[in-house]
Design a protein around this motif. Structure first.
Motif, PDB file in Angstrom:
ATOM      1  N   ILE A  21      31.675 -18.995  78.454  1.00 49.18           N
ATOM      2  CA  ILE A  21      31.738 -17.457  77.887  1.00 49.18           C
ATOM      3  C   ILE A  21      32.487 -18.080  76.544  1.00 49.18           C
ATOM      4  O   ILE A  21      33.282 -18.828  76.093  1.00 49.18           O
ATOM      5  N   LYS A 326      24.610 -10.197  87.346  1.00 54.38           N
ATOM      6  CA  LYS A 326      25.531 -10.154  87.649  1.00 54.38           C
ATOM      7  C   LYS A 326      25.658 -11.597  89.127  1.00 54.38           C
ATOM      8  O   LYS A 326      26.361 -12.082  89.334  1.00 54.38           O
ATOM      9  N   GLN A 329      25.761 -14.938  87.767  1.00 56.65           N
ATOM     10  CA  GLN A 329      27.345 -14.873  87.348  1.00 56.65           C
ATOM     11  C   GLN A 329      28.047 -15.082  88.533  1.00 56.65           C
ATOM     12  O   GLN A 329      29.271 -15.825  88.011  1.00 56.65           O
ATOM     13  N   ASN A 330      27.788 -14.350  89.499  1.00 61.18           N
ATOM     14  CA  ASN A 330      28.962 -14.879  90.886  1.00 61.18           C
ATOM     15  C   ASN A 330      28.566 -16.151  91.582  1.00 61.18           C
ATOM     16  O   ASN A 330      29.766 -16.301  91.534  1.00 61.18           O
ATOM     17  N   ASP A 333      30.441 -18.633  89.480  1.00 65.02           N
ATOM     18  CA  ASP A 333      31.701 -18.192  90.001  1.00 65.02           C
ATOM     19  C   ASP A 333      32.080 -19.631  90.867  1.00 65.02           C
ATOM     20  O   ASP A 333      32.754 -20.240  91.279  1.00 65.02           O
ATOM     21  N   THR A 338      31.896 -21.400  84.416  1.00 63.97           N
ATOM     22  CA  THR A 338      32.150 -19.765  83.893  1.00 63.97           C
ATOM     23  C   THR A 338      30.681 -18.859  82.944  1.00 63.97           C
ATOM     24  O   THR A 338      31.121 -19.701  81.928  1.00 63.97           O
ATOM     25  N   ASN A 340      29.480 -14.904  81.712  1.00 64.03           N
ATOM     26  CA  ASN A 340      28.777 -13.300  82.107  1.00 64.03           C
ATOM     27  C   ASN A 340      27.534 -13.179  81.954  1.00 64.03           C
ATOM     28  O   ASN A 340      26.377 -14.274  81.315  1.00 64.03           O
ATOM     29  N   LYS A 341      27.795 -11.899  82.560  1.00 62.52           N
ATOM     30  CA  LYS A 341      26.237 -11.262  82.354  1.00 62.52           C
ATOM     31  C   LYS A 341      25.751 -10.600  81.258  1.00 62.52           C
ATOM     32  O   LYS A 341      26.589 -10.392  80.334  1.00 62.52           O
ATOM     33  N   ASN A 342      24.524 -10.596  80.729  1.00 64.71           N
ATOM     34  CA  ASN A 342      24.519  -9.493  79.545  1.00 64.71           C
ATOM     35  C   ASN A 342      23.202  -8.362  79.373  1.00 64.71           C
ATOM     36  O   ASN A 342      22.513  -9.322  80.303  1.00 64.71           O
ATOM     37  N   VAL A 357      21.971 -13.702  80.937  1.00 65.35           N
ATOM     38  CA  VAL A 357      23.792 -13.979  80.774  1.00 65.35           C
ATOM     39  C   VAL A 357      23.344 -14.892  79.604  1.00 65.35           C
ATOM     40  O   VAL A 357      22.565 -15.354  78.685  1.00 65.35           O
TER      41      VAL A 357
END
Ligand code: PLP
Length: 388
Positions: A21, A326, A329-330, A333, A338, A340-342, A357
């Motif tokens: 992140i 997403k 990202q999942n 995980d 870790t 994040n989507k973007n 991402v």
């Protein structure tokens, strides 16, 4: 389970995961000590007396030590950025800093020109669900189809809308921001020029990104992203705006300052002045570029085709049209990675799904990453995505 059990669990999560992140980092033991210190007990509404003529000083007694500490903290932050700008070290966060910065020079209903949120701007840069979008008349500039800030669009929107404030700075932008060009557009249109350097402040401190000091009227930042310090905010401004900025923080938008966090910010500034920190930031930039180049080599699309800083954006829309940001990202995980989507330029999905991402290397560089570690992580991510 009690509180300290939860803290232990989170500590383990942070130790075991690969943290990509772009807005996170790992602070030193000294920062933790300062923010966990007895300074949390002290009320110190107001400012050290010498701060500006007209200051009423502190409202409570017993502030002799925290007065000196706050002055010291201000001094160190000016040293970090080699500047004689005024600095307010009391903002509780980056968002609080932005709220007060706007309030210092704007009235509700005034026009702000800022970066489109889907193209990298921050919530506090005018989202309709945030105070910024509700209190001010927001106008947005965009990015080119390659993802670069569209400076012609900035100039055009500024001339058309005559904003009272033009804002540069982003949460998901991987290229150098041309502050001089922004400053010129602001001057031509009689607008205040504000820079929110929350993400790139560490790079600016280390000389790895051009500085907005000497150009911008107001500069806000967080201290917990690439500056690698305690969670918090800062506002810098030209001396003539000092009184407006200080009163917008207290009594304008905050009560008592968090003196333990100000102690943490002082430690952060001490660390950011060191050569070790400059070397760290250089390595962040090298690692990010190495990882980004590896993704390009493996056939991925990168927004703007590369990176100049601590982050880059992978655009999955052409190469993996089935997968949302997403989904990726999942899935990552589940593998202890870790990120994040973007949104990506020309986004077709909602921001909650997104088609890209965001990947940042500041945190893992603190953990000791070198280029080869960044490259092998890129390969691992590719394996996981390819199996989806
Ligand atoms: C992170 C960020 C902020 C807000 O910081 P918080 O401390 O989370 O309130 C503001 N502006 C930009 C550009 C950011 O990236």
């Amino acid at each position: 389970m009690n509180t300290f059990d939860y803290i232990e669990l989170e500590k383990r999560r942070q130790q075991n995961n690969i943290e990509l992140i772009a807005s996170e980092n790992f602070v030193s033991e000294n920062v933790l000590k300062a923010v966990g210190s007895c300074l949390t007990n002290k009320y110190a509404e107001g400012y050290p007396t010498e701060r500006y003529s007209g200051s009423k000083g502190r409202y409570y007694g017993g502030c002799e030590v925290v007065n000196d500490l706050e002055e010291y903290c201000c001094l160190k932050w000016r040293e970090v950025f080699s500047t004689d700008y005024h600095v307010n070290v009391q903002p509780h966060s980056g968002s609080s800093a932005n709220l007060a910065a706007y309030m210092s020079v704007l009235s509700p209903g005034d026009t702000i020109l800022s970066m489109d949120l889907n193209n990298g701007g921050h919530l506090t840069h005018g989202s309709s669900v945030n105070f910024s979008g509700r209190l001010y008349n927001m106008v947005f500039y965009g990015v080119t189809s390659e993802g670069y800030i569209d400076y012609e669009d900035v100039a055009k929107k500024a001339a058309e809308n005559k904003p009272k404030l033009i804002l540069a700075g982003a949460s998901a932008y991987s290229r150098i921001i041309d502050f001089e060009r922004f400053g010129k557009i602001a001057a031509e249109n009689g607008a205040y020029f504000m820079v929110d350097m929350a993400h790139i402040a560490g790079l600016i401190a280390a000389g790895e990104h051009p500085s907005p000091f000497g150009i911008a009227d107001i500069i806000t930042t967080t201290t917990h992203k690439t500056l690698r310090g305690t969670r918090g905010g800062l506002i810098f401004c030209k001396p003539e705006l000092a009184k407006k900025v200080d009163s917008a923080i207290f009594p304008g938008t905050q009560g008592g300052p968090l003196m333990h966090i100000i102690a943490g910010k002082a430690v952060t500034a001490e660390e950011a002045c060191s050569n070790e920190f400059k070397e760290y930031i250089k390595q962040v930039v090298k690692n990010t570029k190495a990882m980004c180049d590896e993704f390009i080599k493996m056939g991925y699309d990168i927004v703007t085709g590369g990176t100049d800083n601590h982050l880059f954006l992978v655009d999955l829309s052409r190469t993996h049209p089935r997968l949302s940001g997403k989904d990726v990202q999942n899935e990552l995980d589940k593998h202890g990675i870790t990120l994040n989507k973007n949104c990506v330029p020309g986004e077709k999905r909602s921001p909650a799904q997104a088609s890209g991402v965001r990947i940042g290397c500041a945190a893992m560089t603190t953990k000791g990453w070198k280029e080869e570690d960044a490259i092998s992580c890129a390969k691992k991510i590719n394996e996981i995505i390819s199996a989806m």
